[in-house]
Design a protein around this motif. Structure first.
Motif, PDB file in Angstrom:
ATOM      1  N   LYS A 178       5.888  12.963  11.810  1.00 48.12           N
ATOM      2  CA  LYS A 178       5.228  11.699  12.134  1.00 48.12           C
ATOM      3  C   LYS A 178       5.298  10.739  10.958  1.00 48.12           C
ATOM      4  O   LYS A 178       5.115  11.117   9.807  1.00 48.12           O
ATOM      5  CB  LYS A 178       3.766  11.944  12.518  1.00 48.12           C
ATOM      6  CG  LYS A 178       3.051  10.694  13.028  1.00 48.12           C
ATOM      7  CD  LYS A 178       1.660  11.006  13.538  1.00 48.12           C
ATOM      8  CE  LYS A 178       0.999   9.757  14.101  1.00 48.12           C
ATOM      9  NZ  LYS A 178      -0.354  10.030  14.643  1.00 48.12           N
ATOM     10  N   VAL A 179       5.572   9.481  11.266  1.00 49.08           N
ATOM     11  CA  VAL A 179       5.592   8.398  10.280  1.00 49.08           C
ATOM     12  C   VAL A 179       4.324   7.568  10.483  1.00 49.08           C
ATOM     13  O   VAL A 179       3.997   7.186  11.600  1.00 49.08           O
ATOM     14  CB  VAL A 179       6.829   7.498  10.466  1.00 49.08           C
ATOM     15  CG1 VAL A 179       6.781   6.330   9.489  1.00 49.08           C
ATOM     16  CG2 VAL A 179       8.103   8.294  10.304  1.00 49.08           C
ATOM     17  N   THR A 180       3.619   7.296   9.396  1.00 48.97           N
ATOM     18  CA  THR A 180       2.418   6.460   9.463  1.00 48.97           C
ATOM     19  C   THR A 180       2.471   5.433   8.340  1.00 48.97           C
ATOM     20  O   THR A 180       2.659   5.790   7.177  1.00 48.97           O
ATOM     21  CB  THR A 180       1.133   7.297   9.326  1.00 48.97           C
ATOM     22  OG1 THR A 180       1.097   8.282  10.370  1.00 48.97           O
ATOM     23  CG2 THR A 180      -0.103   6.418   9.440  1.00 48.97           C
ATOM     24  N   VAL A 181       2.317   4.166   8.686  1.00 44.24           N
ATOM     25  CA  VAL A 181       2.346   3.076   7.705  1.00 44.24           C
ATOM     26  C   VAL A 181       1.128   2.182   7.957  1.00 44.24           C
ATOM     27  O   VAL A 181       0.844   1.829   9.097  1.00 44.24           O
ATOM     28  CB  VAL A 181       3.639   2.240   7.815  1.00 44.24           C
ATOM     29  CG1 VAL A 181       3.629   1.099   6.802  1.00 44.24           C
ATOM     30  CG2 VAL A 181       4.868   3.121   7.625  1.00 44.24           C
ATOM     31  N   ASP A 182       0.436   1.830   6.878  1.00 43.28           N
ATOM     32  CA  ASP A 182      -0.703   0.913   6.959  1.00 43.28           C
ATOM     33  C   ASP A 182      -0.326  -0.399   6.282  1.00 43.28           C
ATOM     34  O   ASP A 182      -0.573  -0.605   5.092  1.00 43.28           O
ATOM     35  CB  ASP A 182      -1.933   1.528   6.285  1.00 43.28           C
ATOM     36  CG  ASP A 182      -2.489   2.705   7.059  1.00 43.28           C
ATOM     37  OD1 ASP A 182      -2.780   2.522   8.260  1.00 43.28           O
ATOM     38  OD2 ASP A 182      -2.619   3.803   6.490  1.00 43.28           O
ATOM     39  N   PRO A 183       0.292  -1.320   7.018  1.00 40.84           N
ATOM     40  CA  PRO A 183       0.783  -2.546   6.399  1.00 40.84           C
ATOM     41  C   PRO A 183      -0.313  -3.572   6.150  1.00 40.84           C
ATOM     42  O   PRO A 183      -1.369  -3.553   6.794  1.00 40.84           O
ATOM     43  CB  PRO A 183       1.801  -3.058   7.420  1.00 40.84           C
ATOM     44  CG  PRO A 183       1.308  -2.548   8.733  1.00 40.84           C
ATOM     45  CD  PRO A 183       0.614  -1.241   8.450  1.00 40.84           C
ATOM     46  N   VAL A 184      -0.036  -4.462   5.223  1.00 51.40           N
ATOM     47  CA  VAL A 184      -0.923  -5.574   4.890  1.00 51.40           C
ATOM     48  C   VAL A 184      -0.081  -6.839   4.884  1.00 51.40           C
ATOM     49  O   VAL A 184       1.022  -6.860   4.334  1.00 51.40           O
ATOM     50  CB  VAL A 184      -1.580  -5.383   3.509  1.00 51.40           C
ATOM     51  CG1 VAL A 184      -2.427  -6.601   3.131  1.00 51.40           C
ATOM     52  CG2 VAL A 184      -2.427  -4.118   3.494  1.00 51.40           C
ATOM     53  N   ARG A 185      -0.607  -7.894   5.497  1.00 49.55           N
ATOM     54  CA  ARG A 185       0.091  -9.181   5.469  1.00 49.55           C
ATOM     55  C   ARG A 185      -0.472 -10.023   4.335  1.00 49.55           C
ATOM     56  O   ARG A 185      -1.688 -10.197   4.220  1.00 49.55           O
ATOM     57  CB  ARG A 185      -0.072  -9.927   6.788  1.00 49.55           C
ATOM     58  CG  ARG A 185       0.884 -11.100   6.931  1.00 49.55           C
ATOM     59  CD  ARG A 185       0.675 -11.844   8.229  1.00 49.55           C
ATOM     60  NE  ARG A 185      -0.387 -12.831   8.107  1.00 49.55           N
ATOM     61  CZ  ARG A 185      -0.832 -13.573   9.123  1.00 49.55           C
ATOM     62  NH1 ARG A 185      -0.320 -13.408  10.326  1.00 49.55           N
ATOM     63  NH2 ARG A 185      -1.791 -14.454   8.940  1.00 49.55           N
ATOM     64  N   PHE A 186       0.430 -10.539   3.499  1.00 49.68           N
ATOM     65  CA  PHE A 186       0.058 -11.430   2.405  1.00 49.68           C
ATOM     66  C   PHE A 186       0.573 -12.831   2.711  1.00 49.68           C
ATOM     67  O   PHE A 186       1.771 -13.020   2.949  1.00 49.68           O
ATOM     68  CB  PHE A 186       0.674 -10.966   1.081  1.00 49.68           C
ATOM     69  CG  PHE A 186       0.160  -9.641   0.577  1.00 49.68           C
ATOM     70  CD1 PHE A 186      -1.006  -9.575  -0.179  1.00 49.68           C
ATOM     71  CD2 PHE A 186       0.835  -8.466   0.848  1.00 49.68           C
ATOM     72  CE1 PHE A 186      -1.472  -8.361  -0.669  1.00 49.68           C
ATOM     73  CE2 PHE A 186       0.373  -7.243   0.368  1.00 49.68           C
ATOM     74  CZ  PHE A 186      -0.792  -7.193  -0.382  1.00 49.68           C
ATOM     75  N   ASP A 187      -0.316 -13.801   2.690  1.00 47.18           N
ATOM     76  CA  ASP A 187       0.054 -15.210   2.788  1.00 47.18           C
ATOM     77  C   ASP A 187      -0.472 -15.916   1.548  1.00 47.18           C
ATOM     78  O   ASP A 187      -1.612 -15.679   1.132  1.00 47.18           O
ATOM     79  CB  ASP A 187      -0.555 -15.857   4.039  1.00 47.18           C
ATOM     80  CG  ASP A 187       0.034 -15.309   5.325  1.00 47.18           C
ATOM     81  OD1 ASP A 187       1.240 -15.518   5.549  1.00 47.18           O
ATOM     82  OD2 ASP A 187      -0.704 -14.672   6.101  1.00 47.18           O
ATOM     83  N   GLY A 188       0.342 -16.779   0.967  1.00 49.14           N
ATOM     84  CA  GLY A 188      -0.115 -17.471  -0.224  1.00 49.14           C
ATOM     85  C   GLY A 188       0.981 -18.315  -0.835  1.00 49.14           C
ATOM     86  O   GLY A 188       1.930 -18.731  -0.154  1.00 49.14           O
ATOM     87  N   HIS A 189       0.847 -18.564  -2.133  1.00 47.93           N
ATOM     88  CA  HIS A 189       1.837 -19.330  -2.880  1.00 47.93           C
ATOM     89  C   HIS A 189       2.322 -18.509  -4.074  1.00 47.93           C
ATOM     90  O   HIS A 189       1.590 -17.649  -4.577  1.00 47.93           O
ATOM     91  CB  HIS A 189       1.263 -20.655  -3.371  1.00 47.93           C
ATOM     92  CG  HIS A 189       1.041 -21.650  -2.272  1.00 47.93           C
ATOM     93  ND1 HIS A 189      -0.133 -21.720  -1.557  1.00 47.93           N
ATOM     94  CD2 HIS A 189       1.866 -22.604  -1.760  1.00 47.93           C
ATOM     95  CE1 HIS A 189      -0.034 -22.681  -0.644  1.00 47.93           C
ATOM     96  NE2 HIS A 189       1.164 -23.229  -0.745  1.00 47.93           N
ATOM     97  N   LEU A 190       3.536 -18.797  -4.493  1.00 48.84           N
ATOM     98  CA  LEU A 190       4.099 -18.159  -5.684  1.00 48.84           C
ATOM     99  C   LEU A 190       4.833 -19.197  -6.521  1.00 48.84           C
ATOM    100  O   LEU A 190       5.213 -20.267  -6.021  1.00 48.84           O
ATOM    101  CB  LEU A 190       5.024 -17.000  -5.300  1.00 48.84           C
ATOM    102  CG  LEU A 190       6.240 -17.267  -4.405  1.00 48.84           C
ATOM    103  CD1 LEU A 190       7.425 -17.877  -5.171  1.00 48.84           C
ATOM    104  CD2 LEU A 190       6.686 -15.991  -3.711  1.00 48.84           C
TER     105      LEU A 190
END
Length: 226
Positions: A178-190
């Motif tokens: 089993k593959v499990t991924v807990d992604p996070v979305r980042f929005d911002g400036h660089l």
């Protein structure tokens, strides 16, 4: 490099199958690229990164690649033909000091320290759940990859992490790996500090789980709404 913008047909059986199994979606995306000899690191050699964005209505699938893709066999998968553009002119504009807004779906993790007397395992990692840890994770990646995160009026990094639904799937023919991924979305400036390192990071992706929808950075002018 190429960036493909695909609009999946959410009523299509193949998309619904892939949405439920992240490994199957990876396999479907890779079918748009030439097969390589068995044992080759196909994703890495074609430079494939992808991300599935959830919009107000439906989804948008972004696929970045070093090899030009062929989406001709995806007629039943998509609402309309794929939009593919070449990125070399975009990369040419990435100069030191330039400010850009960005979006990244990443898998921020940290290696777990072994308990006293416990043998360390090479794959012992845990997902970072705390937003402050997630922000620090990306700020640190920036220093390694040719960009910094500027601070806003509140003297905090101009960066907003938000959790995404957990992604699961199964490698191989059975349902054991089993593959499990807990992604996070980042929005911002660089702010670009080292154009060469930054372009390399754009091509290679940021963080782990690159086969499973993480690591692709998309850019836009500052303050542009997504």
């Amino acid at each position: 490099m190429y960036l493909s913008r695909l609009i999946p047909d959410t009523t299509a059986h193949a998309f619904r199958r892939d949405y439920a199994d992240i490994h199957q979606m990876h396999r479907t995306i890779m079918s748009g690229f030439p097969e390589l000899p068995e044992g080759s690191a196909t994703r890495e050699q074609h430079g494939v990164l992808w991300r599935l964005d959830h919009g107000n209505v439906g989804y948008t699938l972004y696929v970045q690649s070093r090899t030009q893709p062929n989406w001709d066999g995806f007629d039943q998968y998509l609402k309309r033909p794929a939009d593919v553009r070449e990125l070399s002119t975009t990369f040419d504009t990435l100069k030191s000091g330039r400010v850009l807004s960005f979006r990244l779906i990443a898998n921020p993790t940290r290696r777990r320290k072994p308990e006293p007397g416990e043998k360390r395992r090479a794959d012992t990692r845990y997902s970072l759940k705390d937003p402050e840890e997630q922000i620090s994770w990306l700020v640190n990646r920036g220093t390694q990859n040719g960009f910094t995160i500027p601070t806003g009026a509140d003297a905090r990094p101009d960066l907003a992490p938000s959790p995404c639904p957990r992604l699961t799937g199964y490698q191989g023919n059975g349902r054991h790996n089993k593959v499990t991924v807990d992604p996070v979305r980042f929005d911002g400036h660089l702010v670009i500090t080292d154009p060469s390192a930054f372009v390399e990071a754009l091509c290679a992706g940021i963080g782990p789980a690159k086969s499973y929808g993480c690591g692709l950075v998309t850019l836009a002018p500052p303050h542009r709404s997504w």
